[in-house]
Design a protein around this motif. Structure first.
Motif, short mmCIF file in Angstrom:
data_model
loop_
_atom_site.label_atom_id
_atom_site.label_comp_id
_atom_site.label_asym_id
_atom_site.label_seq_id
_atom_site.Cartn_x
_atom_site.Cartn_y
_atom_site.Cartn_z
N PRO A 54 3.04 4.08 -4.82
CA PRO A 54 2.10 4.97 -5.53
C PRO A 54 1.26 4.17 -6.52
O PRO A 54 1.68 3.14 -7.04
CB PRO A 54 3.03 5.95 -6.25
CG PRO A 54 4.30 5.93 -5.47
CD PRO A 54 4.44 4.52 -4.97
N ALA A 55 0.06 4.68 -6.80
CA ALA A 55 -0.85 4.00 -7.72
C ALA A 55 -0.25 3.86 -9.11
O ALA A 55 -0.62 2.95 -9.86
CB ALA A 55 -2.18 4.75 -7.80
N THR B 275 7.89 3.53 -13.39
CA THR B 275 6.83 3.01 -12.53
C THR B 275 6.28 1.68 -13.07
O THR B 275 5.07 1.46 -13.07
CB THR B 275 5.68 4.03 -12.40
OG1 THR B 275 5.22 4.41 -13.70
CG2 THR B 275 6.14 5.27 -11.65
N GLY C 220 0.53 11.68 -11.06
CA GLY C 220 0.19 12.42 -9.85
C GLY C 220 -1.07 11.94 -9.16
O GLY C 220 -1.54 12.59 -8.22
N ILE C 221 -1.62 10.81 -9.59
CA ILE C 221 -2.87 10.30 -9.00
C ILE C 221 -2.56 9.35 -7.86
O ILE C 221 -1.76 8.43 -8.00
CB ILE C 221 -3.71 9.59 -10.07
CG1 ILE C 221 -4.10 10.57 -11.17
CG2 ILE C 221 -4.98 8.99 -9.44
CD1 ILE C 221 -4.85 9.93 -12.30
N GLY C 222 -3.22 9.54 -6.72
CA GLY C 222 -3.02 8.66 -5.57
C GLY C 222 -4.07 7.57 -5.50
O GLY C 222 -5.11 7.63 -6.16
N ASN C 223 -3.79 6.55 -4.67
CA ASN C 223 -4.73 5.44 -4.52
C ASN C 223 -6.09 5.91 -4.01
O ASN C 223 -7.13 5.35 -4.36
CB ASN C 223 -4.16 4.40 -3.54
CG ASN C 223 -3.01 3.62 -4.13
OD1 ASN C 223 -2.76 3.68 -5.32
ND2 ASN C 223 -2.30 2.90 -3.29
N ASP C 224 -6.10 6.95 -3.14
CA ASP C 224 -7.35 7.43 -2.57
C ASP C 224 -8.25 8.06 -3.63
O ASP C 224 -9.47 8.14 -3.46
CB ASP C 224 -7.07 8.43 -1.45
CG ASP C 224 -6.22 9.59 -1.92
OD1 ASP C 224 -5.49 9.43 -2.91
OD2 ASP C 224 -6.28 10.66 -1.28
N GLN D 268 0.80 -1.22 0.00
CA GLN D 268 0.00 0.00 0.00
C GLN D 268 0.84 1.28 0.00
O GLN D 268 0.32 2.36 -0.29
CB GLN D 268 -0.93 0.00 1.22
CG GLN D 268 -1.97 -1.12 1.19
CD GLN D 268 -2.83 -1.07 -0.07
OE1 GLN D 268 -3.52 -0.09 -0.31
NE2 GLN D 268 -2.79 -2.14 -0.86
N ASN D 269 2.14 1.14 0.32
CA ASN D 269 2.99 2.34 0.31
C ASN D 269 3.49 2.70 -1.09
O ASN D 269 4.10 3.75 -1.29
CB ASN D 269 4.19 2.15 1.25
CG ASN D 269 5.09 0.99 0.83
OD1 ASN D 269 4.65 0.07 0.14
ND2 ASN D 269 6.34 1.02 1.25
#
Length: 263
Positions: free
Chosen positions: A46-47, A209, A100-104, A43-44
């Motif tokens: 990045p998406a 990535t 720049g998109i996060g998992n949330d 989970q740490n």
């Protein structure tokens, strides 16, 4: 590669196999594979790592399905390539912004897409089940231009930015805009989807990535699923996949919702 348990690797490989099969038959394999990567990777991370690894896996299975279709279905390759070139540009642009998109943010978006696709499949029970029509006419320049704009640039951008459901959206767009029957739309969509995957993968690789070792292992299973799925679609049609797809959608939405708000 980050520390991932053997059990998780096995689950990811099985998900890649199933995603390749579903993607080749009706499109939307990313609806299964990307959420599974989001749940399986640490989970740490990045998406963007889930997005990049997903593209490295998906391009292999999609290419296998495209080749299988091309051997047995007459496709207007020139039109498909023109749409595909636009899709490369669109997907690279989408992948650039995806960093720049996060998992949330990504999880709720995927849930909305999952629910939208699920609703469409329920409300349109004939989707994917109608027999292929006779050989379609050659699309005019206006329809080809519209397909380049919508299926190439538009859906290509979406595929680079998020991805899940791209194959299904391409089939819908190509059927509506170019008036193709379902089988030819699926075959053409696979060629375009290879291009969207290639454009996005190039950007994700440039950004560093992509988990290449994990992707390489999953790609073997995704390729097998893609080839088997394309042969299944050509032999039986895709009506029987509806129940499987809906089951997967419900399960993934429930799991993602739990991870997002209850865990």
């Amino acid at each position: 590669m980050p520390d991932i348990s053997l059990t998780t690797v096995v689950v990811l490989c099985l998900a890649a196999l199933a995603a390749g099969w579903v993607d080749a038959v009706v499109g939307g394999g990313g609806l299964l594979m990307l959420p599974t990567l989001l749940l399986g990777l640490p989970q740490n991370l990045p998406a963007a790592y889930a997005l990049g690894t997903n593209k490295a896996v998906a391009i292999v299975g999609t290419t296998g399905a495209a080749v299988t279709y091309a051997r047995r279905v007459p496709v207007d390759v020139r039109t498909a390539v023109r749409i595909g070139l636009a899709a490369v540009a669109g997907s690279m642009a989408g992948a650039f912004f995806a960093a720049g998109i996060g998992n949330d943010v990504l999880r709720p978006v995927i849930m909305v897409v999952l629910l939208g696709v699920g609703a469409f499949v329920i409300l349109r029970p004939g989707f994917g089940t109608a027999p292929a029509a006779a050989a379609p006419g050659v699309a005019g320049p206006k329809r080809i231009a519209a397909a380049i704009l919508i299926a190439g640039l538009g859906i290509g951008f979406y595929d680079g930015l998020f991805g899940p459901g791209t194959g299904t959206f391409l089939v819908l767009a190509l059927t509506a805009v170019l008036h193709l029957d379902l089988v030819r739309a699926s075959a053409t969509a696979k060629i375009v989807n290879v291009c969207t995957n290639a454009g996005a993968l190039a950007m994700f690789a440039h950004q560093g990535t992509v988990l290449w070792q994990l992707a390489g292992l999953m790609a073997v299973f995704n390729l097998a699923g893609g080839v088997i799925g394309a042969r299944t679609a050509l032999r039986k049609g895709s009506g029987f996949v509806r129940v499987v797809l809906l089951t997967v959608v419900v399960a993934l939405v429930a799991k993602l919702a739990y991870e997002q708000w209850l865990a």
